[in-house]
Design a protein around this motif. Structure first.
Motif, mmCIF file in Angstrom:
data_model
loop_
_atom_site.group_PDB
_atom_site.id
_atom_site.type_symbol
_atom_site.label_atom_id
_atom_site.label_comp_id
_atom_site.label_asym_id
_atom_site.label_seq_id
_atom_site.Cartn_x
_atom_site.Cartn_y
_atom_site.Cartn_z
ATOM 1 N N GLU A 39 -30.048 2.349 -6.808
ATOM 2 C CA GLU A 39 -29.427 1.352 -5.930
ATOM 3 C C GLU A 39 -27.996 1.020 -6.352
ATOM 4 O OE1 GLU A 39 -32.196 -0.813 -8.848
ATOM 5 O OE2 GLU A 39 -32.331 0.918 -7.532
ATOM 6 N N GLU A 40 -27.635 1.308 -7.607
ATOM 7 C CA GLU A 40 -26.267 1.076 -8.078
ATOM 8 C C GLU A 40 -25.362 2.271 -7.788
ATOM 9 O OE1 GLU A 40 -26.801 -1.635 -12.022
ATOM 10 O OE2 GLU A 40 -27.464 0.437 -12.160
ATOM 11 N N PHE A 41 -25.966 3.385 -7.452
ATOM 12 C CA PHE A 41 -25.232 4.626 -7.248
ATOM 13 C C PHE A 41 -24.571 4.696 -5.868
ATOM 14 C CE2 PHE A 41 -24.914 9.359 -7.211
ATOM 15 C CZ PHE A 41 -24.218 9.482 -8.390
ATOM 16 N N VAL A 42 -24.788 3.689 -5.036
ATOM 17 C CA VAL A 42 -24.232 3.655 -3.687
ATOM 18 C C VAL A 42 -22.757 3.258 -3.754
ATOM 19 C CG1 VAL A 42 -24.389 2.529 -1.433
ATOM 20 C CG2 VAL A 42 -26.457 3.052 -2.711
ATOM 21 N N LEU A 43 -21.916 4.041 -3.119
ATOM 22 C CA LEU A 43 -20.499 3.724 -3.085
ATOM 23 C C LEU A 43 -20.237 2.655 -2.033
ATOM 24 C CD1 LEU A 43 -18.992 7.309 -3.274
ATOM 25 C CD2 LEU A 43 -19.117 5.627 -5.098
ATOM 26 N N PRO A 44 -19.355 1.697 -2.348
ATOM 27 C CA PRO A 44 -19.068 0.653 -1.352
ATOM 28 C C PRO A 44 -18.350 1.248 -0.144
ATOM 29 C CG PRO A 44 -17.592 0.459 -3.231
ATOM 30 C CD PRO A 44 -18.582 1.529 -3.551
ATOM 31 N N GLU A 45 -18.603 0.674 1.020
ATOM 32 C CA GLU A 45 -17.950 1.148 2.238
ATOM 33 C C GLU A 45 -16.502 0.654 2.249
ATOM 34 O OE1 GLU A 45 -18.425 0.960 7.080
ATOM 35 O OE2 GLU A 45 -19.999 0.149 5.797
ATOM 36 N N VAL A 46 -15.584 1.556 2.547
ATOM 37 C CA VAL A 46 -14.170 1.205 2.610
ATOM 38 C C VAL A 46 -13.706 1.385 4.045
ATOM 39 C CG1 VAL A 46 -11.846 1.801 1.837
ATOM 40 C CG2 VAL A 46 -13.738 1.825 0.211
ATOM 41 N N ARG A 47 -13.385 0.251 4.680
ATOM 42 C CA ARG A 47 -12.914 0.280 6.061
ATOM 43 C C ARG A 47 -11.427 -0.038 6.165
ATOM 44 N NH1 ARG A 47 -17.138 -2.748 5.482
ATOM 45 N NH2 ARG A 47 -15.920 -4.628 5.773
ATOM 46 N N SER A 48 -10.907 -0.765 5.160
ATOM 47 C CA SER A 48 -9.522 -1.215 5.226
ATOM 48 C C SER A 48 -8.880 -1.132 3.839
ATOM 49 C CB SER A 48 -9.487 -2.649 5.756
ATOM 50 O OG SER A 48 -8.166 -3.057 5.931
ATOM 51 N N ILE A 49 -7.724 -0.480 3.772
ATOM 52 C CA ILE A 49 -7.036 -0.226 2.509
ATOM 53 C C ILE A 49 -5.657 -0.879 2.535
ATOM 54 C CG2 ILE A 49 -6.114 1.573 0.984
ATOM 55 C CD1 ILE A 49 -8.198 3.499 2.343
ATOM 56 N N LEU A 50 -5.313 -1.571 1.456
ATOM 57 C CA LEU A 50 -3.977 -2.147 1.287
ATOM 58 C C LEU A 50 -3.203 -1.262 0.326
ATOM 59 C CD1 LEU A 50 -1.868 -4.423 1.623
ATOM 60 C CD2 LEU A 50 -2.998 -5.604 -0.297
ATOM 61 N N MET A 51 -2.001 -0.845 0.745
ATOM 62 C CA MET A 51 -1.186 0.042 -0.077
ATOM 63 C C MET A 51 0.242 -0.504 -0.184
ATOM 64 S SD MET A 51 -0.610 4.085 0.504
ATOM 65 C CE MET A 51 -0.034 5.101 -0.828
ATOM 66 N N PRO A 52 0.516 -1.333 -1.229
ATOM 67 C CA PRO A 52 1.884 -1.822 -1.411
ATOM 68 C C PRO A 52 2.773 -0.712 -1.985
ATOM 69 C CG PRO A 52 0.445 -2.710 -3.111
ATOM 70 C CD PRO A 52 -0.413 -1.890 -2.201
ATOM 71 N N VAL A 53 3.982 -0.597 -1.466
ATOM 72 C CA VAL A 53 4.939 0.399 -1.963
ATOM 73 C C VAL A 53 6.302 -0.273 -2.145
ATOM 74 C CG1 VAL A 53 3.770 2.394 -0.923
ATOM 75 C CG2 VAL A 53 5.532 1.177 0.373
ATOM 76 N N ASP A 54 7.123 0.333 -2.974
ATOM 77 C CA ASP A 54 8.497 -0.127 -3.148
ATOM 78 C C ASP A 54 9.341 1.047 -3.644
ATOM 79 O OD1 ASP A 54 7.882 0.129 -5.857
ATOM 80 O OD2 ASP A 54 8.202 -1.979 -6.341
ATOM 81 N N ARG A 55 10.590 0.770 -3.979
ATOM 82 C CA ARG A 55 11.481 1.852 -4.391
ATOM 83 C C ARG A 55 11.072 2.480 -5.717
ATOM 84 N NH1 ARG A 55 15.821 0.570 -7.815
ATOM 85 N NH2 ARG A 55 15.799 -1.603 -8.521
ATOM 86 N N PHE A 56 10.252 1.807 -6.505
ATOM 87 C CA PHE A 56 9.786 2.348 -7.780
ATOM 88 C C PHE A 56 8.528 3.203 -7.627
ATOM 89 C CE2 PHE A 56 11.868 -1.708 -8.892
ATOM 90 C CZ PHE A 56 12.869 -1.224 -9.719
ATOM 91 N N SER A 57 7.855 3.099 -6.497
ATOM 92 C CA SER A 57 6.559 3.757 -6.314
ATOM 93 C C SER A 57 6.604 5.266 -6.489
ATOM 94 C CB SER A 57 5.980 3.423 -4.939
ATOM 95 O OG SER A 57 5.700 2.059 -4.850
#
Length: 187
Positions: A39-57
């Motif tokens: 039951e711990e081996f289940v990967l969480p569902e990912v529906r929405s991703i936040l991706m911060p970027v800048d000039r250093f990225s």
């Protein structure tokens, strides 16, 4: 034997086949508490991703685009935050006109970078939304990640500043990771 134990057993057999010999059973017993239950081996569902970027990225590795594309149907919000304090300091030292020029240049750069990354993500089958605004890179990312709107945070290890050999992750990334509960991928 559960899924987690079976996977772990196969890994140990492959890794320690010629090294552990008869100690294999002892290794499995000692590390049993670290194994995932089914039951711990289940990967969480990912529906929405936040991706911060800048000039250093820096450049985003192709492997990251491929990893993110494995979240079928997920949407990605690529956000560029220009540091409000930097613009305020420019205004105080060089005047309002110079600060406005810098602000326009930063927003043009932000729009260009976000568009470039969005196009690559879309080419990998992801839905993308771009945002750019003036604020606090750390505080606003922590607020956004903690809003409940995002299931995953993805950011460069150099977000916020350049990294060095002695500091392979920027202080800003460390601060953000310490203040969010959302799972994080650092590339």
């Amino acid at each position: 034997m559960g899924i987690g134990m079976d996977v772990f057993s196969r890994l140990i057999q492959r890794k320690f086949r010629n090294i552990a010999g008869e100690r294999y059973d002892e290794i499995v017993k000692r590390y049993r508490e670290f194994l995932l239950l089914p039951e711990e081996f289940v990967l969480p569902e990912v529906r929405s991703i936040l991706m911060p970027v800048d000039r250093f990225s820096g450049e985003i590795p192709e492997e990251l685009y491929e990893t993110m594309s494995s979240y079928l149907g997920a949407s990605v919000t690529v956000v560029y935050i220009s540091e409000k304090r930097t613009l305020w300091l420019i205004e105080q030292t060089l005047g309002k006109e110079e600060a406005e020029k810098l602000k326009r240049a930063k927003m043009e750069f932000a729009e260009s970078l976000v568009s470039k990354i969005a196009a690559r993500l879309e080419s990998h089958g992801l839905k993308v939304r771009g945002r750019y605004f003036i604020g606090s890179k750390s505080d606003d990312v922590v607020k956004l990640a903690g809003s409940g709107e995002f299931d995953l945070l993805v950011m460069s290890r150099s977000y916020g500043s350049e990294v060095t050999r002695t500091s392979p992750v920027s202080p800003l990334v460390l601060k953000i990771v310490q203040h969010v509960e959302t799972p994080v991928i650092i590339y």
